[in-house]
Motif scaffolding. Structure first.
Motif, PDB file in Angstrom:
ATOM      1  N   ASN A   3       0.864  -1.180   0.000  1.00 29.23           N
ATOM      2  CA  ASN A   3       0.000   0.000   0.000  1.00 29.23           C
ATOM      3  C   ASN A   3       0.903   1.233   0.000  1.00 29.23           C
ATOM      4  O   ASN A   3       1.424   1.646   1.030  1.00 29.23           O
ATOM      5  CB  ASN A   3      -0.957   0.003   1.188  1.00 29.23           C
ATOM      6  CG  ASN A   3      -1.984   1.125   1.039  1.00 29.23           C
ATOM      7  OD1 ASN A   3      -1.649   2.241   0.630  1.00 29.23           O
ATOM      8  ND2 ASN A   3      -3.229   0.824   1.354  1.00 29.23           N
ATOM      9  N   THR A 204      -4.621   4.430  -1.483  1.00 32.13           N
ATOM     10  CA  THR A 204      -5.892   5.049  -1.104  1.00 32.13           C
ATOM     11  C   THR A 204      -6.380   5.944  -2.239  1.00 32.13           C
ATOM     12  O   THR A 204      -5.592   6.649  -2.859  1.00 32.13           O
ATOM     13  CB  THR A 204      -5.683   5.902   0.162  1.00 32.13           C
ATOM     14  OG1 THR A 204      -5.259   5.042   1.206  1.00 32.13           O
ATOM     15  CG2 THR A 204      -6.959   6.635   0.577  1.00 32.13           C
ATOM     16  N   THR A 254      -9.815   1.922  -2.325  1.00 31.40           N
ATOM     17  CA  THR A 254      -8.445   1.490  -2.605  1.00 31.40           C
ATOM     18  C   THR A 254      -8.375   1.043  -4.058  1.00 31.40           C
ATOM     19  O   THR A 254      -9.264   0.326  -4.522  1.00 31.40           O
ATOM     20  CB  THR A 254      -8.039   0.316  -1.688  1.00 31.40           C
ATOM     21  OG1 THR A 254      -8.272   0.692  -0.336  1.00 31.40           O
ATOM     22  CG2 THR A 254      -6.565  -0.044  -1.849  1.00 31.40           C
TER      23      THR A 254
END
Ligand SMILES: [Zn+2]
Length: 274
Positions: A3, A204, A254
Motif C-alpha cells: 500500500n 488510497t 483502494t
C-alpha cells in the motif's frame, strides 16, 4: 501488495517528527491518496491540495457582443467553495496526491533536482517530492504556502529557487538524523521493482475515482444591490454539480495501480447488507 500511499503517510509522520520546520503539521488533518498517471506521460508527480481556502466572492461567467461590447448572455451567480472532508470526526485540511505509477519511477537522473543532490542515489528525488509537498502546507493555515522571493515579496505561483533549496536542506537534514531505513526503503524500487517484490502497488483513492474532493461552484441568487439585467440578457443555469461536496471515511477506496490504468479493490468485509 504494497500500500504505497500508506507507506508514504508513515514516512511523512517520521519526517514531520524529525524536521523542526515541519513540526507544526498535524497529519490527522492530511490525507495522502493516489491518482493515476503513466510514467511516460508528462505531468506532475504529486500535488498538495488545500481544503481551507475561503469561499470565493460571488461572480458569474459572461459573454459580450463582439462589436457593441454589450452583455448578451451570462451564467447564474455563483460562489466557489472547498468541499468538506471529515475522517473520524476530524476536519481534513489538506490532501496530498501522488500520481501512480509515475511517482514510483521518479529519478534524479531525469530531473532538474539533480544539481541539488550531487552524487545522491536516483530515488532521493522521491523523498524530495514528499518533503516538497509537505512544505506547501502553510503554517498560517491560509492555504498553500506562499513562496517568498529573495527580495521578500510573495510569489504565490512559482516556487523560486529558494523553495527547492530549502526542501533539499530538509531532505538532507532528515537523512542526517539517522531515520530507520525501513521507513524509506520502499522508495528505492521503481514501479517494476515494486511489482516484482510485492506483487502489486495499491493506494488510497476516493470512491468517485478518478475524481477526488475539489473546489466546486454553487449557484446563488444575485447579491443584494446588484442592478437587474437588461431584458436582452439571457441567463443560463450552471451545470449541476457532478461530484459530492462532502466526504467521509465511507468515501475512501483502494485502487490497484497498473502501468496503464487503475482497478478498484474491494476489501474483505466491505460489502454491507443493502
Ligand atoms: Zn510545489
Amino acid at each position: 501488495m504494497i500500500n504505497y500511499t500508506e507507506r508514504i503517510a508513515l514516512l511523512m509522520h517520521d519526517v514531520v517528527l524529525r524536521t523542526p520546520r515541519l513540526s507544526f503539521i498535524d497529519l490527522k488533518e492530511v490525507i495522502v491518496f493516489g491518482r493515476f498517471g503513466r510514467t511516460d506521460a508528462e505531468g506532475a508527480f504529486a500535488t498538495c491540495h488545500c481544503l481551507t481556502l475561503p469561499e470565493s466572492e460571488p461572480g458569474y461567467y459572461f459573454w459580450r457582443d463582439r462589436s457593441t461590447g454589450e452583455l448578451t448572455r451570462r451564467s447564474e451567480w455563483f460562489v466557489t467553495k472547498s468541499p468538506a472532508v471529515r475522517i473520524a470526526d476530524m476536519q481534513v485540511k489538506y490532501l496530498i496526491s501522488f500520481v501512480l505509477p509515475r511517482f514510483c519511477d521518479q529519478s534524479l537522473e531525469r530531473s532538474r533536482k539533480g544539481d541539488l543532490y550531487p552524487g545522491a542515489p536516483a530515488w532521493l528525488a522521491k523523498l524530495d517530492t514528499i518533503v516538497h509537498e509537505l512544505y506547501h502546507i502553510d503554517p498560517d493555515e491560509s492555504g498553500i504556502r506562499r513562496v517568498a522571493r529573495s527580495d521578500g515579496t510573495d510569489s504565490p505561483r512559482s516556487h523560486g529557487p529558494l523553495f527547492y533549496e530549502e526542501v533539499a536542506t530538509m531532505v538532507n537534514g532528515y537523512l542526517a538524523s539517522k531515520p530507520d531505513p525501513a521507513l524509506y526503503d520502499f522508495l528505492q524500487d521503481d514501479f517494476g521493482g515494486l511489482t516484482a517484490r510485492h506483487g502489486g502497488v495499491v493506494g488510497t483513492t476516493f470512491r468517485n475515482f478518478p475524481s477526488f474532493p475539489q473546489r466546486y461552484t454553487e449557484a446563488m441568487s444575485p447579491p443584494s444591490g446588484v442592478r437587474p439585467d437588461a431584458a436582452s440578457v439571457r441567463v443560463e443555469a450552471l451545470k449541476p454539480a457532478s461530484q459530492p461536496s462532502r466526504y467521509t471515511e465511507d468515501d475512501l477506496s483502494t485502487h490497484h495501480f497498473l502501468e496503464n490504468g487503475a482497478r478498484r479493490l474491494t476489501r474483505k468485509g466491505q460489502h454491507r447488507a443493502a
